[in-house]
Design a protein around this motif. Structure first.
Motif, PDB file in Angstrom:
ATOM      1  N   LEU A   3       0.831  -1.203   0.000  1.00 55.59           N
ATOM      2  CA  LEU A   3       0.000   0.000   0.000  1.00 55.59           C
ATOM      3  C   LEU A   3       0.865   1.252   0.000  1.00 55.59           C
ATOM      4  O   LEU A   3       1.877   1.315   0.687  1.00 55.59           O
ATOM      5  CB  LEU A   3      -0.901   0.027   1.242  1.00 55.59           C
ATOM      6  CG  LEU A   3      -1.929  -1.090   1.382  1.00 55.59           C
ATOM      7  CD1 LEU A   3      -2.652  -0.959   2.716  1.00 55.59           C
ATOM      8  CD2 LEU A   3      -2.910  -1.068   0.235  1.00 55.59           C
ATOM      9  N   THR A   4       0.415   2.235  -0.765  1.00 50.05           N
ATOM     10  CA  THR A   4       1.074   3.535  -0.718  1.00 50.05           C
ATOM     11  C   THR A   4       0.626   4.236   0.569  1.00 50.05           C
ATOM     12  O   THR A   4      -0.402   3.856   1.159  1.00 50.05           O
ATOM     13  CB  THR A   4       0.680   4.395  -1.934  1.00 50.05           C
ATOM     14  OG1 THR A   4      -0.720   4.692  -1.841  1.00 50.05           O
ATOM     15  CG2 THR A   4       0.998   3.697  -3.251  1.00 50.05           C
ATOM     16  N   PRO A   5       1.334   5.261   1.004  1.00 56.01           N
ATOM     17  CA  PRO A   5       0.890   5.999   2.205  1.00 56.01           C
ATOM     18  C   PRO A   5      -0.529   6.552   2.057  1.00 56.01           C
ATOM     19  O   PRO A   5      -1.301   6.562   3.022  1.00 56.01           O
ATOM     20  CB  PRO A   5       1.916   7.124   2.330  1.00 56.01           C
ATOM     21  CG  PRO A   5       3.153   6.581   1.676  1.00 56.01           C
ATOM     22  CD  PRO A   5       2.649   5.723   0.540  1.00 56.01           C
ATOM     23  N   GLU A   6      -0.886   6.989   0.848  1.00 52.77           N
ATOM     24  CA  GLU A   6      -2.239   7.512   0.619  1.00 52.77           C
ATOM     25  C   GLU A   6      -3.278   6.401   0.766  1.00 52.77           C
ATOM     26  O   GLU A   6      -4.348   6.597   1.361  1.00 52.77           O
ATOM     27  CB  GLU A   6      -2.350   8.156  -0.770  1.00 52.77           C
ATOM     28  CG  GLU A   6      -1.493   9.392  -0.963  1.00 52.77           C
ATOM     29  CD  GLU A   6      -0.019   9.074  -1.243  1.00 52.77           C
ATOM     30  OE1 GLU A   6       0.298   7.958  -1.703  1.00 52.77           O
ATOM     31  OE2 GLU A   6       0.821   9.953  -0.975  1.00 52.77           O
ATOM     32  N   GLU A   7      -2.982   5.227   0.204  1.00 48.42           N
ATOM     33  CA  GLU A   7      -3.909   4.096   0.319  1.00 48.42           C
ATOM     34  C   GLU A   7      -4.035   3.657   1.768  1.00 48.42           C
ATOM     35  O   GLU A   7      -5.141   3.348   2.229  1.00 48.42           O
ATOM     36  CB  GLU A   7      -3.426   2.924  -0.541  1.00 48.42           C
ATOM     37  CG  GLU A   7      -3.522   3.164  -2.026  1.00 48.42           C
ATOM     38  CD  GLU A   7      -2.835   2.085  -2.850  1.00 48.42           C
ATOM     39  OE1 GLU A   7      -3.357   1.776  -3.936  1.00 48.42           O
ATOM     40  OE2 GLU A   7      -1.783   1.556  -2.399  1.00 48.42           O
ATOM     41  N   LEU A   8      -2.938   3.652   2.479  1.00 43.90           N
ATOM     42  CA  LEU A   8      -2.943   3.269   3.889  1.00 43.90           C
ATOM     43  C   LEU A   8      -3.830   4.211   4.698  1.00 43.90           C
ATOM     44  O   LEU A   8      -4.651   3.767   5.504  1.00 43.90           O
ATOM     45  CB  LEU A   8      -1.515   3.277   4.437  1.00 43.90           C
ATOM     46  CG  LEU A   8      -1.315   2.772   5.851  1.00 43.90           C
ATOM     47  CD1 LEU A   8      -1.733   1.321   5.965  1.00 43.90           C
ATOM     48  CD2 LEU A   8       0.129   2.950   6.258  1.00 43.90           C
ATOM     49  N   GLN A   9      -3.710   5.495   4.438  1.00 47.86           N
ATOM     50  CA  GLN A   9      -4.524   6.482   5.147  1.00 47.86           C
ATOM     51  C   GLN A   9      -6.007   6.308   4.800  1.00 47.86           C
ATOM     52  O   GLN A   9      -6.865   6.310   5.674  1.00 47.86           O
ATOM     53  CB  GLN A   9      -4.068   7.892   4.789  1.00 47.86           C
ATOM     54  CG  GLN A   9      -4.848   8.967   5.495  1.00 47.86           C
ATOM     55  CD  GLN A   9      -4.372  10.365   5.108  1.00 47.86           C
ATOM     56  OE1 GLN A   9      -3.463  10.526   4.309  1.00 47.86           O
ATOM     57  NE2 GLN A   9      -5.008  11.364   5.683  1.00 47.86           N
ATOM     58  N   ARG A  10      -6.310   6.142   3.498  1.00 44.30           N
ATOM     59  CA  ARG A  10      -7.699   5.985   3.070  1.00 44.30           C
ATOM     60  C   ARG A  10      -8.316   4.712   3.645  1.00 44.30           C
ATOM     61  O   ARG A  10      -9.431   4.729   4.174  1.00 44.30           O
ATOM     62  CB  ARG A  10      -7.764   5.956   1.532  1.00 44.30           C
ATOM     63  CG  ARG A  10      -9.185   5.836   0.991  1.00 44.30           C
ATOM     64  CD  ARG A  10      -9.211   5.919  -0.528  1.00 44.30           C
ATOM     65  NE  ARG A  10      -8.265   5.034  -1.173  1.00 44.30           N
ATOM     66  CZ  ARG A  10      -8.514   3.753  -1.506  1.00 44.30           C
ATOM     67  NH1 ARG A  10      -9.682   3.227  -1.239  1.00 44.30           N
ATOM     68  NH2 ARG A  10      -7.602   3.022  -2.114  1.00 44.30           N
ATOM     69  N   LEU A  11      -7.587   3.595   3.579  1.00 44.48           N
ATOM     70  CA  LEU A  11      -8.123   2.335   4.087  1.00 44.48           C
ATOM     71  C   LEU A  11      -8.282   2.349   5.605  1.00 44.48           C
ATOM     72  O   LEU A  11      -9.211   1.734   6.131  1.00 44.48           O
ATOM     73  CB  LEU A  11      -7.231   1.174   3.660  1.00 44.48           C
ATOM     74  CG  LEU A  11      -7.310   0.825   2.166  1.00 44.48           C
ATOM     75  CD1 LEU A  11      -6.275  -0.218   1.809  1.00 44.48           C
ATOM     76  CD2 LEU A  11      -8.702   0.347   1.803  1.00 44.48           C
TER      77      LEU A  11
END
Length: 104
Positions: free
Chosen positions: A25-33
């Motif tokens: 996961l990218t940092p953005e995906e991690l935050q969104r998830l």
């Protein structure tokens, strides 16, 4: 999310789950998830608050019943009528080419 959940989801937990699932996961995906999973946990907690033992568990909101009609013998095609429009037949069966080049 304005309310604090009793089981808040952290980015570390999501990262750990992603690692176990072998998902990068990218940092953005991690935050969104992390936010999405927190909302899911919050929604389950809300349902748990109103679910009581006097309400039976259901798989459908409306009771299901058999919607089949009774079997009734009706008019059917004769063999000749069924084969009338077939490109090839042997008089009693449709003839089709072999599947994957294999003879049957």
């Amino acid at each position: 999310m304005s309310e604090s959940s009793t089981a808040d989801i952290t980015a570390e937990q999501v990262a750990h789950l992603a690692h176990l699932a072998r998902i990068d996961l990218t940092p953005e995906e991690l935050q969104r998830l992390t936010g999405e999973l927190a909302q899911i946990v919050h929604a389950v907690e809300k349902v748990t608050e109103v679910a009581t033992s006097d309400i039976p568990a259901t798989s459908h909101p409306v009771a299901l019943h058999n919607v089949f009609r009774p079997d009734v013998v009706g008019a059917t095609l004769s063999t000749e009528a069924a084969l009338a429009g077939a490109p090839e037949h042997d008089g009693s069966r449709f003839k089709v080419s072999a599947i994957l080049g294999e003879e049957q």
